[in-house]
Every structure is written in structure tokens, then in C-alpha cells.
Design a protein around this motif. Structure first.
Motif, PDB file in Angstrom:
ATOM      1  N   ILE A 182     -12.086   5.123  -4.599  1.00  0.00           N
ATOM      2  CA  ILE A 182     -11.157   4.002  -4.734  1.00  0.00           C
ATOM      3  C   ILE A 182      -9.782   4.390  -4.207  1.00  0.00           C
ATOM      4  O   ILE A 182      -9.086   3.582  -3.574  1.00  0.00           O
ATOM      5  N   SER A 183      -9.379   5.639  -4.424  1.00  0.00           N
ATOM      6  CA  SER A 183      -8.061   6.084  -3.966  1.00  0.00           C
ATOM      7  C   SER A 183      -7.963   6.083  -2.439  1.00  0.00           C
ATOM      8  O   SER A 183      -6.862   6.004  -1.890  1.00  0.00           O
ATOM      9  N   VAL A 184      -9.097   6.188  -1.761  1.00  0.00           N
ATOM     10  CA  VAL A 184      -9.086   6.106  -0.294  1.00  0.00           C
ATOM     11  C   VAL A 184      -8.460   4.785   0.149  1.00  0.00           C
ATOM     12  O   VAL A 184      -7.650   4.737   1.087  1.00  0.00           O
ATOM     13  N   PHE A 185      -8.813   3.703  -0.520  1.00  0.00           N
ATOM     14  CA  PHE A 185      -8.282   2.395  -0.153  1.00  0.00           C
ATOM     15  C   PHE A 185      -6.787   2.311  -0.436  1.00  0.00           C
ATOM     16  O   PHE A 185      -6.031   1.730   0.354  1.00  0.00           O
ATOM     17  N   ALA A 186      -6.355   2.892  -1.555  1.00  0.00           N
ATOM     18  CA  ALA A 186      -4.923   2.892  -1.865  1.00  0.00           C
ATOM     19  C   ALA A 186      -4.142   3.639  -0.797  1.00  0.00           C
ATOM     20  O   ALA A 186      -3.078   3.179  -0.346  1.00  0.00           O
ATOM     21  N   ALA A 187      -4.641   4.783  -0.376  1.00  0.00           N
ATOM     22  CA  ALA A 187      -3.954   5.566   0.651  1.00  0.00           C
ATOM     23  C   ALA A 187      -3.889   4.802   1.968  1.00  0.00           C
ATOM     24  O   ALA A 187      -2.849   4.778   2.649  1.00  0.00           O
ATOM     25  N   ARG A 188      -4.983   4.164   2.350  1.00  0.00           N
ATOM     26  CA  ARG A 188      -5.005   3.398   3.604  1.00  0.00           C
ATOM     27  C   ARG A 188      -4.008   2.240   3.553  1.00  0.00           C
ATOM     28  O   ARG A 188      -3.276   1.985   4.523  1.00  0.00           O
ATOM     29  N   LEU A 189      -3.984   1.543   2.422  1.00  0.00           N
ATOM     30  CA  LEU A 189      -3.064   0.413   2.292  1.00  0.00           C
ATOM     31  C   LEU A 189      -1.614   0.851   2.403  1.00  0.00           C
ATOM     32  O   LEU A 189      -0.799   0.213   3.092  1.00  0.00           O
ATOM     33  N   LYS A 190      -1.266   1.941   1.730  1.00  0.00           N
ATOM     34  CA  LYS A 190       0.124   2.398   1.753  1.00  0.00           C
ATOM     35  C   LYS A 190       0.558   2.826   3.145  1.00  0.00           C
ATOM     36  O   LYS A 190       1.709   2.573   3.551  1.00  0.00           O
ATOM     37  N   GLU A 191      -0.332   3.465   3.874  1.00  0.00           N
ATOM     38  CA  GLU A 191       0.018   3.878   5.236  1.00  0.00           C
ATOM     39  C   GLU A 191       0.271   2.667   6.132  1.00  0.00           C
ATOM     40  O   GLU A 191       1.223   2.646   6.923  1.00  0.00           O
TER      41      GLU A 191
END
Length: 447
Positions: A182-191
Motif C-alpha cells: 500500500i505504501s508503494v501507492f503513497a510514494a508514487r502519489l507524492k512524487e
């Protein structure tokens, strides 16, 4: 017939109106008219502050009265401008005439001809629309995005230690942890959001063909380029595009729309993954009394929120794609194709907000089914083969990959017992065998 949720053609103004209500202040016809009035008023004030010789007598005490024209703008004012437009058949000229009437009421009739002085309609449209988009981004989009990101990050934390069987190509693969996935999606969104923040809100302001022709012929000794830049950047808070043709080149707008599209694509990816996890029984969903999942099958609780999000974000992306591909193209110094396209700029924002809200709602209904995670891991002991062969490589054991391949590429079930028996056949020390037997699908999850 009055427009209602039942007779609206677009679902944004119909079925989903309550979800996107805030966007009307930025993308409705009334909002566009209000932003045009704002630009015209602020432009006149800027000319007074320059000052132009004929406007030196205008007292700054009237500036707030002028600003009240757009600050207190009402639907009645918007309708008055639309009524003028029926005569002029020109939307921006109607705004000019409306403001001239206001000048009469404020006893500023002597200065009316400096409303829209030296401008073309695109000096108004290409500042009003970028300003409305910027405000909508800050006031509506960013809060909705932030709520979604916060929800995703919260679940990543809550599920940080839940081991999970990964699947690559749909097949069992090296285990991972649910929270990490799930954190993969958070990282992608923030970038992508960081990239979005670097896109300027650009505006054109320079007269009929972008050269300040009318301004310069009337007042040749004024630095109109410097004035325009100060007005657009200092007064309106936008970036001044110069040089341009009659219209803004829209390259920065295209970059914005492409960035929004990428963020939507990441959310679609999340929607599809969660949908799949629900179908795998990794998640149950909270049941609300009275709701129906299927008109025929009473047992069903469908992942409709993720489906709704995927559909709406797909609609948004299709329109963002057209906006970013079409707007930078214009024949010679201008054609009118950008005008009608820009009137739809609020539509993909509407579908995006609906999608965000649906994903947040869906994530809030998920109930973790931990026994299913554990069962899948227990049923797939073959995934520890990677760990075993890697340790054997470390120990310089001959052909470890091939040895594990022979064990695991079979139609027979691989269990903890068969793995343990295989380890016992290896010509390694008891310490290494103990190290290998300590590896399980549940603890082989990396960092």
C-alpha cells in the motif's frame, strides 16, 4: 424546465452533483464570468496605479468599491451579463458593458473607456481561466487529494506487519507485507504531486497578437511588457507567458493536465489491486443495513466504490488527455478551437473528485481477513525456494538454483515437510540446515 439532478445531461450536474458542488465556484458559467470581471477590474486599477495620465485623478479610495463588483458578484449579476451577451453575441464584450454600467453608478463615467483598454478577449480569458484553475486546485483538489493520501498512508501503517503472498504474473511469488504494498501507492502519489507543484499557472496578457500594439501606439513611452508582467504576476499571482500569439500557448496547462492524469492513473492502479484483493477474499467489506449488492443475488457485497472510482478517473483521464493534446495547437496567431474546449475544463476535475471520494469510501469499508493471508502463505511453501537457493549460493553450494528448480517445478504440492526433507538431503552443516528450516513464507518478507 429548471435544471435538476433528474434532468441534467451530465452525471456531474445530476447524479453526482452533491460530490462536486464546490467546483461550481470555479468552473461554472457564472464562475467564469465572475473571474472575467475580476481581471477587468484589477486591470483598470493597475492602469490607475501606473498611472496613465488620464487616470491620475482617480482616487484610490474607490478601488475597494470597484473590487466589490466582483467580490459581491451574484447570480443576478451573471444573468445581467448573459442578457447583454444576447445583444452583443460576445461574452467578454458583455462583461465590459456590464462594468461600464457599474462605473456609471459609481460616478466614474469619465473613465469608462479605460475598461478593457487595449485588450483582446483572450487577455481576459487567458488570465481568468488559469486563475480559476489555480484556485480550484488549491481550494478543492488539494484537500481531496490530501484526504485520499492520508487514508492510504494510514492503512499502510496499520497493515505494516501483515505478511502477504505476492503475485507476479498472477503466480505466487516471494512474500511481501500488505502495508508495504500500500505504501508503494503513497510514494508514487507524492512524487507526482511534487512534480505537479512545479508546473506554473501561466497566463497570456499582451493585446490582440501579443505585442501590446494598441498600448504602445497610445502610450509609446510606457514599458508595457514590464507592466503586463507585473500585472499578471504581482496582481494575479500567475506566471506571465511572453511572447505569445493572441492566445496563451497552453504548454504549462498541458503539463498540469498530464500530471493530474498520472495521479489518476496511480489511483486506478490502486483501485484494481484492492478490487482483486477483495475477490481473493483478503478483505471483507463493511455491510450497511438496507443496502443491496445485487438485484438477483442476495449474498453479494460488491466492491462498487473502487469500480466507480476507476470509471470516473478513466473519464477524467480521457478528457485531460484531449485537453493536453489539443490546447497547445492553434492555427497561426489563433483559432477558436481552444475556446469551446476550455469550457469543459471543469468536467475532468469533477470526475476526478468523484473518483477520489469513491476510493476513500471504499478503503474505509475494508475489513482485513488475516486468516486468508495466512492460509495463502501456508499453501505456498514453494516461495521459500528463492531464500534457500540464495543462502546456498552464499555457501558456494554447487548448482543450488537447479536443485531447487527440480524440487519446486512440479505439480505435486510443496509443503513445510517436503521443504524440510529436501533440506535434510543437502550436504551442508547442521547450522546451515537450521538456518534454512527457520525460513517460512510468513517471515521471508524482506525489509
Amino acid at each position: 424546465m429548471a435544471l435538476s439532478a433528474l434532468n441534467a445531461i451530465s452525471p456531474i450536474d445530476g447524479r453526482y452533483r452533491s460530490k462536486v458542488e464546490k467546483l461550481k465556484d470555479y468552473f461554472s458559467e457564472e464562475a467564469l464570468i465572475k473571474y472575467r470581471v475580476l481581471v477587468e477590474i484589477e486591470y483598470f486599477i493597475a492602469l490607475c496605479e501606473l498611472p496613465l495620465p488620464q487616470l491620475e485623478s482617480v482616487s484610490s479610495s474607490v478601488f475597494e468599491d470597484l473590487r466589490a463588483i466582483y467580490k459581491n458578484f451574484t447570480a443576478i449579476d451573471a444573468q445581467a451579463i448573459k442578457d447583454i451577451e444576447k445583444v452583443t453575441n460576445h461574452d467578454v464584450k458583455a462583461v465590459e458593458y456590464f462594468i461600464k454600467d457599474k462605473f456609471d453608478a459609481l460616478e466614474l463615467s469619465a473613465y469608462k473607456e479605460f475598461i478593457h483598454f487595449g485588450l483582446t478577449s483572450q487577455d481576459i480569458n487567458n488570465t481568468a481561466i488559469p486563475l480559476s484553475i489555480k484556485d480550484a486546485m488549491n481550494d478543492v483538489y488539494v484537500p481531496e487529494y490530501s484526504e485520499l493520501l492520508e487514508k492510504i498512508e494510514g492503512l499502510a501503517t496499520d497493515w505494516a506487519h501483515i505478511p502477504m503472498l505476492a503475485r507476479t504474473h498472477g503466480q505466487p511469488a516471494s512474500p511481501t507485507r500488505l502495508g508495504k504494498e500500500i505504501s508503494v501507492f503513497a510514494a508514487r502519489l507524492k512524487e507526482q504531486f511534487n512534480l505537479l507543484n512545479n508546473v506554473p499557472s501561466a497566463a497570456k496578457f499582451g493585446g490582440a497578437t501579443g505585442n501590446y500594439n494598441a498600448h504602445k501606439v497610445a502610450y509609446p513611452n510606457i514599458d508595457w511588457k514590464a507592466f503586463g508582467t507585473e500585472f499578471v504576476q504581482g496582481k494575479l499571482g500567475l506566471q506571465h507567458s511572453f511572447p505569445t500569439t493572441q492566445i496563451e500557448h497552453y504548454d504549462h496547462a498541458a503539463a498540469l493536465f498530464d500530471g493530474l492524469k498520472r495521479i489518476n492513473t496511480i489511483i486506478i492502479d490502486l483501485d484494481r489491486d484492492i478490487w482483486t484483493y477483495v475477490s481473493m477474499d483478503y478483505f471483507k467489506q463493511k455491510i450497511k443495513a438496507g443496502e443491496v449488492g445485487s438485484s438477483a443475488m442476495p449474498h453479494k457485497v460488491n466492491p462498487i466504490d473502487f469500480e466507480n472510482s476507476e470509471g470516473n478517473l478513466g473519464m477524467a483521464n480521457a478528457i485531460f488527455e484531449h485537453l493536453s493534446a489539443k490546447l497547445p495547437l492553434s492555427r497561426l496567431q489563433r483559432d477558436l478551437t481552444d475556446s469551446t474546449v476550455l469550457r469543459n475544463v471543469g468536467v475532468p476535475f469533477g470526475h476526478t473528485i468523484i473518483g477520489f471520494k469513491s476510493t476513500v469510501k471504499g478503503l474505509g469499508k475494508l475489513l482485513l481477513n488475516e486468516p486468508k493471508f495466512a492460509q495463502d502463505l501456508e499453501n505456498n511453501w514453494a516461495v521459500v525456494a528463492e531464500a534457500i537457493q540464495t543462502i546456498l549460493r552464499r555457501e558456494s553450494y554447487p548448482n543450488p538454483y537447479e536443485a531447487l528448480k527440480g524440487l519446486t517445478r512440479t505439480n505435486e504440492a510443496i509443503t513445510q515437510i517436503s521443504i524440510s526433507n529436501f533440506i535434510d538431503t543437502l550436504e551442508v552443516s547442521d547450522a546451515i540446515k537450521s538456518e534454512l528450516k527457520a525460513i517460512t513464507p510468513s517471515n521471508y518478507t524482506g525489509i
